[in-house]
Design an enzyme around this catalytic site. Sequence first.
Site, PDB file in Angstrom:
ATOM      1  N   HIS A  32       0.903  -1.252  -0.032  1.00 47.97           N
ATOM      2  CA  HIS A  32      -0.021  -0.078   0.061  1.00 47.97           C
ATOM      3  C   HIS A  32       0.772   1.260   0.002  1.00 47.97           C
ATOM      4  CE1 HIS A  32      -3.348  -2.646   1.664  1.00 47.97           C
ATOM      5  NE2 HIS A  32      -3.949  -2.113   0.403  1.00 47.97           N
ATOM      6  N   ARG A  58      -5.988   6.427   1.955  1.00 44.09           N
ATOM      7  CA  ARG A  58      -5.661   5.544   2.927  1.00 44.09           C
ATOM      8  C   ARG A  58      -4.176   6.134   3.756  1.00 44.09           C
ATOM      9  NH1 ARG A  58      -7.385  -0.488   0.926  1.00 44.09           N
ATOM     10  NH2 ARG A  58      -6.274  -0.103  -0.803  1.00 44.09           N
ATOM     11  N   ASP A 225     -14.704  -5.071  -3.538  1.00 42.36           N
ATOM     12  CA  ASP A 225     -13.843  -5.422  -2.252  1.00 42.36           C
ATOM     13  C   ASP A 225     -14.144  -4.004  -1.383  1.00 42.36           C
ATOM     14  OD1 ASP A 225     -12.070  -5.454  -0.279  1.00 42.36           O
ATOM     15  OD2 ASP A 225     -10.472  -6.090  -1.558  1.00 42.36           O
ATOM     16  N   GLU A 251     -16.881  -8.787  -0.936  1.00 39.76           N
ATOM     17  CA  GLU A 251     -15.722  -9.261  -0.241  1.00 39.76           C
ATOM     18  C   GLU A 251     -15.498  -8.235   1.175  1.00 39.76           C
ATOM     19  OE1 GLU A 251     -12.046  -9.971  -2.334  1.00 39.76           O
ATOM     20  OE2 GLU A 251     -10.884  -9.082  -0.907  1.00 39.76           O
ATOM     21  N   GLU A 279      -8.836 -11.670   4.454  1.00 33.17           N
ATOM     22  CA  GLU A 279      -7.421 -11.224   4.635  1.00 33.17           C
ATOM     23  C   GLU A 279      -6.811 -10.484   5.838  1.00 33.17           C
ATOM     24  OE1 GLU A 279      -8.451  -8.494   1.353  1.00 33.17           O
ATOM     25  OE2 GLU A 279      -7.175  -7.132   2.265  1.00 33.17           O
ATOM     26  N   ASP A 301      -4.377 -13.967   4.309  1.00 36.11           N
ATOM     27  CA  ASP A 301      -3.172 -13.672   3.613  1.00 36.11           C
ATOM     28  C   ASP A 301      -1.914 -14.529   4.286  1.00 36.11           C
ATOM     29  OD1 ASP A 301      -1.831 -10.977   2.290  1.00 36.11           O
ATOM     30  OD2 ASP A 301      -0.692 -12.332   3.359  1.00 36.11           O
ATOM     31  N   HIS A 328      -5.602 -13.995  -0.100  1.00 39.41           N
ATOM     32  CA  HIS A 328      -5.262 -12.572  -0.315  1.00 39.41           C
ATOM     33  C   HIS A 328      -3.978 -12.637  -1.085  1.00 39.41           C
ATOM     34  CE1 HIS A 328      -3.906  -8.537   0.747  1.00 39.41           C
ATOM     35  NE2 HIS A 328      -4.977  -8.169   0.029  1.00 39.41           N
TER      36      HIS A 328
END
Length: 404
Positions: A32, A58, A225, A251, A279, A301, A328
């Site tokens: 990210h 984010r 998602d 999701e 995840e 994940d 994930h």
Amino acid sequence: MESKVLPKIKEIRAYFMGGATAEKGSGGADYHDQQEKHWIDDKICTPMSKYKEYEQSRQSFGINVLGTLVVEIEADNGVTGFAVSTAGEMGCFIVEKHLNRFIEGRCVSEIKLIHDQMLRSSMYYAGSGGLVMNTISCVDLALWDLFGKCTQLPVYKLLGGAVRDEIQFYATGSRPDLAKEMGFIGGKMPTHFGPHDGDHGVRETAAMVADMREKCGPDFWLMLDGWMSMDVNFATKVAHACAPYNLKWIEECLPPQQYDGYREIKRNAPAGMMVTTGEHHGTLESFQTLSETGVDIMQPDVGWCGGLTTLLEIAAIAKAKGQLVVPHGSSVYSHHAVITFTNTPFSEFLMTSPNADHTRAQFAPILLDEPVPVNGRIHKSVLDKPGFGVELNPECKLTRPYQH
Ligand SMILES: C[C@H](O)[C@H](O)[C@@H](O)C(O)C(=O)O
Ligand SMILES: [Mg+2]
């Protein structure tokens, strides 16, 4: 017998790259952490979106503060295994000051024993997922990598071998229409509206899916998602509003521990639309509970759920229930697992190119030889290298903040 032929572990070392103290956009396992104007940070709806000042990005609320954790484990014959996950500098402390005691001196094949001791000894501070579990996962993956490198076998062969010749991927990103051209079987988009946007948010979300359906034709898989940003009511409305556009699944609508909520969304969802999540769940026990809610796909994940050792157990829970386990996207760490799972017919590839218009290694730049799907697929022969088949990129600047 075994300990006579296999080496013992000499040393474990933990490094970090990126995170809050580094320049923005380091990438790596903290995928990210990208530069400005990247689709992955473009007003994606999150649990923080109801606060206006954190709605647009984010990174503004700190999604990229952790950085990449690199765990390196060296055997006494000089062979080294390693893995990466998202835990950065804080993960280094846990590895070097706590977990090291369970690892050094052990035979490289004693992964299950080490894994059990890491979980039990950290129970008093680990909680049911997050930073500590990411760290344990990273150590577990490094152990598997080392075991593979010492035996000269790819991890998927250590697990019992492939059950299919190739892995087929769907792509996560802002441009399913381009993913289709690249040969992927489907495209999963983030949502940009949440409960605080009311029915307008429901309509906008459905309009985005409708537009993509128009661009992709009737059969290409389209998914949404929610990244923990919805509530049951909003998720139910979105699911029904998107049903006419053949949305394949919805999701992670809710925060991880809202099991009753997931059960309700599954009950409310239109027939044929799948409900998925996982995840941000850590521990085997969370997946057991999640499995009982009846979600269609569990999505652990492998770098966060407790590692490959836990992922194998989660896959078994799912299999016994007739559920799919589609991890994930976690690059090579996922690939070596899923090619051995009978209940993982396809897998996730996360687009890290800024406009989701071409494939780029998910954990770039930290791994050398990290494979990317070609025509939406990776053939098992690509995985035929010892361990997870990747090496650390020596050009990445790593810091070792603690030593034991
Ligand atoms: C695109 C999503 O918001 C996340 O960034 C991604 O990590 C994810 O949830 C996924 O399923 O790939
Ligand atoms: Mg997701």
